[in-house]
Design an enzyme around this catalytic site. Sequence first.
Site, mmCIF file in Angstrom:
data_model
loop_
_atom_site.group_PDB
_atom_site.id
_atom_site.type_symbol
_atom_site.label_atom_id
_atom_site.label_comp_id
_atom_site.label_asym_id
_atom_site.label_seq_id
_atom_site.Cartn_x
_atom_site.Cartn_y
_atom_site.Cartn_z
ATOM 1 N N MET A 13 45.262 14.768 27.118
ATOM 2 C CA MET A 13 45.321 16.242 27.113
ATOM 3 C C MET A 13 45.220 16.745 28.547
ATOM 4 O O MET A 13 44.231 16.492 29.236
ATOM 5 C CB MET A 13 44.178 16.826 26.273
ATOM 6 C CG MET A 13 44.373 16.667 24.778
ATOM 7 S SD MET A 13 43.058 17.454 23.828
ATOM 8 C CE MET A 13 41.726 16.288 24.023
ATOM 9 N N CYS B 271 55.763 15.941 24.482
ATOM 10 C CA CYS B 271 55.295 17.231 24.992
ATOM 11 C C CYS B 271 56.321 18.314 24.672
ATOM 12 O O CYS B 271 57.502 18.172 24.960
ATOM 13 C CB CYS B 271 55.043 17.158 26.494
ATOM 14 S SG CYS B 271 54.485 18.744 27.142
ATOM 15 N N ARG C 239 42.204 17.992 20.023
ATOM 16 C CA ARG C 239 41.345 19.176 20.046
ATOM 17 C C ARG C 239 40.035 18.960 19.305
ATOM 18 O O ARG C 239 39.014 19.540 19.672
ATOM 19 C CB ARG C 239 42.112 20.372 19.477
ATOM 20 C CG ARG C 239 43.238 20.831 20.399
ATOM 21 C CD ARG C 239 44.237 21.684 19.671
ATOM 22 N NE ARG C 239 44.821 20.970 18.535
ATOM 23 C CZ ARG C 239 45.507 21.528 17.550
ATOM 24 N NH1 ARG C 239 45.695 22.826 17.561
ATOM 25 N NH2 ARG C 239 46.000 20.802 16.569
HETATM 26 C C1 LIG Z 1 45.064 21.288 26.137
HETATM 27 C C2 LIG Z 1 46.038 20.249 25.645
HETATM 28 C C3 LIG Z 1 46.709 19.446 26.550
HETATM 29 C C4 LIG Z 1 47.592 18.454 26.109
HETATM 30 N N1 LIG Z 1 48.183 17.613 27.019
HETATM 31 C C5 LIG Z 1 48.878 16.526 26.571
HETATM 32 C C6 LIG Z 1 49.316 15.524 27.468
HETATM 33 O O1 LIG Z 1 49.074 15.583 28.680
HETATM 34 N N2 LIG Z 1 50.004 14.463 26.944
HETATM 35 C C7 LIG Z 1 50.272 14.356 25.592
HETATM 36 O O2 LIG Z 1 50.872 13.368 25.158
HETATM 37 N N3 LIG Z 1 49.872 15.302 24.737
HETATM 38 C C8 LIG Z 1 49.158 16.356 25.180
HETATM 39 N N4 LIG Z 1 48.672 17.255 24.292
HETATM 40 C C9 LIG Z 1 48.897 17.039 22.851
HETATM 41 C C10 LIG Z 1 47.749 16.212 22.248
HETATM 42 O O3 LIG Z 1 47.693 14.930 22.803
HETATM 43 C C11 LIG Z 1 47.939 16.085 20.726
HETATM 44 O O4 LIG Z 1 49.152 15.454 20.474
HETATM 45 C C12 LIG Z 1 47.937 17.442 20.034
HETATM 46 O O5 LIG Z 1 46.911 18.281 20.524
HETATM 47 C C13 LIG Z 1 47.743 17.270 18.517
HETATM 48 O O6 LIG Z 1 46.550 16.600 18.252
HETATM 49 P P1 LIG Z 1 45.200 17.383 17.808
HETATM 50 O O7 LIG Z 1 45.550 18.212 16.620
HETATM 51 O O8 LIG Z 1 44.222 16.279 17.506
HETATM 52 O O9 LIG Z 1 44.785 18.233 18.957
HETATM 53 C C14 LIG Z 1 47.830 18.279 24.718
HETATM 54 C C15 LIG Z 1 47.156 19.117 23.812
HETATM 55 C C16 LIG Z 1 46.272 20.068 24.258
HETATM 56 C C17 LIG Z 1 45.536 20.922 23.246
#
Ligand SMILES: Cc1cc2nc3c(=O)[nH]c(=O)nc-3n(C[C@H](O)[C@H](O)[C@H](O)COP(=O)(O)O)c2cc1C
Length: 333
Positions: free
Chosen positions: A17, A100, A225
Site C-alpha cells: 500500500m 493498480c 485496509r
Molecule cells: C492507501 C492504499 C495504497 C495502495 N497502494 C498499493 C500499491 O502500492 N500496490 C498495490 O499492489 N496495491 C496497492 N493498493 C491496493 C491494495 O494492495 C489492495 O489490493 C486493496 O486495498 C484491496 O484490499 P483491501 O480491501 O484489503 O484493502 C493500495 C490500497 C490502498 C488503500
Amino acid sequence: MKIGTIDIANAIVLAPMEDVSDLPFRLVCKRLGADILYTEFVNSEGLVRNSEKTKRKMIFSEEERPFGIQIYGGEESSMEGAARMADEMNPDIVDINAGCWVKNVVLHGAGAGLLKDLPKMERIVSSVIKATNKPVTVKTRLGWDENSIRIVDVAKMVEGAGAQALTVHCRTREQGHKGDPDYSWIPKIKEAVKIPIMVNGNIFTPEDVHRTFAETGCDGVMVGRGAIENPWIFKQAKEFMQTGQVQTHVTVEERVRLCIEHLKLSVQYKGDRTGMFEMRKHYSGYLRGLPNVSKVRMELMGLTDIEAIVNRLLLFKDETLLLMEEKDVPAAV
Ligand SMILES: Cc1cc2nc3c(=O)[nH]c(=O)nc-3n(C[C@H](O)[C@H](O)[C@H](O)COP(=O)(O)O)c2cc1C
C-alpha cells in the site's frame, strides 16, 4: 503455499500500500504475525533513473523476511532494469503490480493497464523473471471491467511465463475499491493452475480471513485496509483459525502502546521530522472508535516533539479509561 523456499500454510500477507506499507508499518504487522510483507509499489522508471527517493522504498530490515519488493511500470526494458535493481537488494520475492487502478498509472500502460494488453503483460513477466534469481509473483485484478474478465487466462499465462504465485484483488479495474469483490473466480483459477493463489479485497476481520480460506480454497489471503484499521488482525486470524475464537482482545492500553511503538519505529527509520509527519496518517487507525478521537488527532497533528506526542497519547489513554469506567463501557473492543 510454496514460493521458492518460502513454505507457509494458510499465509496471511500484508498488502502493498503506497505510503502505508513502509518499513515501520511492515515491522508492526510482522510482529503481530503477518507471514509475508511487500513494499508499496516502486516505480520502475524512477529506479532505472536512479532516483534516491524511489530506491529508498526498497530498503528493508532482516526481521521482515520473507519479504517482497513490488515494482510497476508499462515498459519492458525499465521493468527488467528495475527487477535487476530489486534483486540486488536481496529480497525473498519480486512482485509485479498488474492491478493498480489509478488513472496516472494505467495511462502509462502500467498496473491494471497491463490487463488491456495481455501479450505485453506476458513479456513483462518474462523479462522480470529473466532479470532476477528471486521468485517472481504477480498481483492483479479480475479484469479491466466486468465485460473483460480474463483472470483464468491471466493465471495460466503468468504461470506459463514462470511466475511462482498470483494475488488476485477480486474486483475489476473499473470498480476501483467500490462494490463487492467476487471471490467466486478463485476456485476456477485454482482448477486451472498449480501456483499458489492469494486472495485480496475487503478482508477486514479474523472471521473474513477464515471464511476466505474455507470458501475459496486459496493458499493465502492478503489484507490491506483491514490491517491499517487493525494490525492485530494477523494474530487474531491465526487464533480464530486454530481455536475458532479470537483470544487477543485489543484494549485501549494496547492500542496506545502499539501506536507509540509504531511512532518510535517511524522516527528510528525515518528521522524525527519525517518519522513524526508520516506517522500522522496512522493515528485514526489506532484510535478508531474511541471517544474524542478527532479532537485528539488534531492535537497530535499540531505537536512537533516526540515526547509531547507520546505524553498526549498516554494522557488520551487515561482519559479514555476514565470515561469508559464512568460509562461502564468495556475496555476491550
Ligand atoms: C492507501 C492504499 C495504497 C495502495 N497502494 C498499493 C500499491 O502500492 N500496490 C498495490 O499492489 N496495491 C496497492 N493498493 C491496493 C491494495 O494492495 C489492495 O489490493 C486493496 O486495498 C484491496 O484490499 P483491501 O480491501 O484489503 O484493502 C493500495 C490500497 C490502498 C488503500
